[in-house]
Scaffold this active site. Sequence first.
Site, PDB file in Angstrom:
ATOM      1  N   ASP A 108     -10.327  -7.293  20.047  1.00  0.00           N
ATOM      2  CA  ASP A 108      -9.099  -6.808  19.404  1.00  0.00           C
ATOM      3  C   ASP A 108      -9.332  -6.340  17.970  1.00  0.00           C
ATOM      4  O   ASP A 108     -10.226  -6.835  17.282  1.00  0.00           O
ATOM      5  CB  ASP A 108      -8.051  -7.928  19.362  1.00  0.00           C
ATOM      6  CG  ASP A 108      -7.441  -8.212  20.714  1.00  0.00           C
ATOM      7  OD1 ASP A 108      -7.942  -7.697  21.728  1.00  0.00           O
ATOM      8  OD2 ASP A 108      -6.452  -8.972  20.755  1.00  0.00           O
ATOM      9  N   ASP A 109      -8.493  -5.394  17.558  1.00  0.00           N
ATOM     10  CA  ASP A 109      -8.261  -5.025  16.149  1.00  0.00           C
ATOM     11  C   ASP A 109      -9.148  -3.913  15.613  1.00  0.00           C
ATOM     12  O   ASP A 109      -8.976  -3.503  14.474  1.00  0.00           O
ATOM     13  CB  ASP A 109      -8.386  -6.231  15.206  1.00  0.00           C
ATOM     14  CG  ASP A 109      -7.404  -7.331  15.531  1.00  0.00           C
ATOM     15  OD1 ASP A 109      -6.456  -7.070  16.302  1.00  0.00           O
ATOM     16  OD2 ASP A 109      -7.580  -8.458  15.039  1.00  0.00           O
TER      17      ASP A 109
ATOM     18  N   HIS B 285      -3.277  -1.629  20.974  1.00  0.00           N
ATOM     19  CA  HIS B 285      -3.014  -2.851  20.204  1.00  0.00           C
ATOM     20  C   HIS B 285      -2.136  -2.553  18.984  1.00  0.00           C
ATOM     21  O   HIS B 285      -2.252  -3.216  17.953  1.00  0.00           O
ATOM     22  CB  HIS B 285      -4.331  -3.481  19.772  1.00  0.00           C
ATOM     23  CG  HIS B 285      -4.232  -4.930  19.362  1.00  0.00           C
ATOM     24  ND1 HIS B 285      -3.529  -5.872  20.071  1.00  0.00           N
ATOM     25  CD2 HIS B 285      -4.763  -5.596  18.290  1.00  0.00           C
ATOM     26  CE1 HIS B 285      -3.628  -7.049  19.479  1.00  0.00           C
ATOM     27  NE2 HIS B 285      -4.357  -6.906  18.386  1.00  0.00           N
TER      28      HIS B 285
ATOM     29  N   HIS C 234      -0.560  -3.461  13.609  1.00  0.00           N
ATOM     30  CA  HIS C 234      -0.708  -4.879  13.912  1.00  0.00           C
ATOM     31  C   HIS C 234       0.452  -5.723  13.371  1.00  0.00           C
ATOM     32  O   HIS C 234       0.247  -6.785  12.770  1.00  0.00           O
ATOM     33  CB  HIS C 234      -2.031  -5.407  13.343  1.00  0.00           C
ATOM     34  CG  HIS C 234      -2.567  -6.617  14.057  1.00  0.00           C
ATOM     35  ND1 HIS C 234      -2.235  -7.910  13.711  1.00  0.00           N
ATOM     36  CD2 HIS C 234      -3.419  -6.743  15.103  1.00  0.00           C
ATOM     37  CE1 HIS C 234      -2.864  -8.760  14.492  1.00  0.00           C
ATOM     38  NE2 HIS C 234      -3.587  -8.085  15.365  1.00  0.00           N
TER      39      HIS C 234
ATOM     40  N   HIS D  70     -12.710 -10.665  18.860  1.00  0.00           N
ATOM     41  CA  HIS D  70     -12.242  -9.694  17.876  1.00  0.00           C
ATOM     42  C   HIS D  70     -13.391  -8.876  17.297  1.00  0.00           C
ATOM     43  O   HIS D  70     -14.551  -9.278  17.371  1.00  0.00           O
ATOM     44  CB  HIS D  70     -11.482 -10.403  16.751  1.00  0.00           C
ATOM     45  CG  HIS D  70     -10.219 -11.068  17.203  1.00  0.00           C
ATOM     46  ND1 HIS D  70     -10.221 -12.310  17.807  1.00  0.00           N
ATOM     47  CD2 HIS D  70      -8.919 -10.664  17.158  1.00  0.00           C
ATOM     48  CE1 HIS D  70      -8.977 -12.639  18.121  1.00  0.00           C
ATOM     49  NE2 HIS D  70      -8.170 -11.673  17.724  1.00  0.00           N
TER      50      HIS D  70
END
Length: 365
Positions: free
Chosen positions: A181-182, A232, A236, A326
């Site tokens: 993620d991210d 995603h 965020h 991540h």
Amino acid sequence: MWKKSYFSTNAPKLCNRKTYLIFVLFLSFLSTTANAQESRLAEAPIMIDDKPITTKYIMREGHLLVPALFLKHTGAFVDWDEQYRSVVFRNRGTMFALPVGKKYSDDYVRGTWKRHSLPIETVEFNGEPFVPIVNVARKLGMDVRYDAALARTFITTNIDIQSNLIERGNMTEKLVALTFDDGPESRYTPQILDILKEKGAPATFFVMGKQIRQFPEEMKRIVNEGHGIANHTWNHPDLRRVWSQTVKEEIQSTQAEMAKVVGKQPDLFRPPFGAYSKSDIAVFNELGMRNIMWSVDTLDWSGLSGDEIVAIVNRDISPGGIILQHNFQAEARLLDGTVEALPQIIDDLRQKGYKFVTLQTLLSD
């Protein structure tokens, strides 16, 4: 004010004096009454479809006011109209707006706006609008009651929203999906991709729109090396704390950026922090996005060592598993353990008979 037409044939229903008195006694029992001049607001749980959800609140003239965004937990759409400084609520054929500082609502009925009085005004506290929850819920077609024995307020939403939550894949085969993620970014993404390439293990990257724009070459490399991609959001945010239209824009803008950079628009989405409201689920469904969670949380973002991360994966893995990791940029280098653990995770799971696949493959059935 709003392009799409919604209407309601139900006039606002005002609570009687006895109902409000009960609310006053209930909240006084829980905490000292808060008002808009206090720096810290009291909190209390409210039952929504039999699920307790804690919220800040303000008491004004015997009326219970909660943050407007709290109503997203009911499944209603909640938005902000800057021009009229109004909170706009929508549920199926009902739409109405509550202007800040006014004791009325503007209801959209059969193509026109009609004004109806309310017993209490919408207030603003630290830049956040608070609305009378009883009036709003009933205008949205919900049932509200207070249980004196349990000292709880209950809201039955009468809103049925189909959940498309996915936490794992088919459990009959030893397939597993690594997810990150991210990203993309330039510190950890290249290292992770190098390891995956060396090991011949595909993964899936939940990417952020702003990161794609900043690191388009890393994004292209992810796709060119056969990995899956998923949405995603752009920035965020915690989706529970942003307007419904913002949730939609966060997803759509990231979809558009992916299409621009790599020519793909996946239907897989993971909300930041794994956090979302009932209303957000409706947005996911409207956009055709599958809501992807995980079955193994490595907690790598907290700075765990490689050995600690490996131990978590080996402890929690099962067929159809989705592993959460991540790949964000951090000066504190919190994800060094992720890079350290990745080769060992791949080797260990392969020894146990697992095959690594993208989420698209894992969920193809």
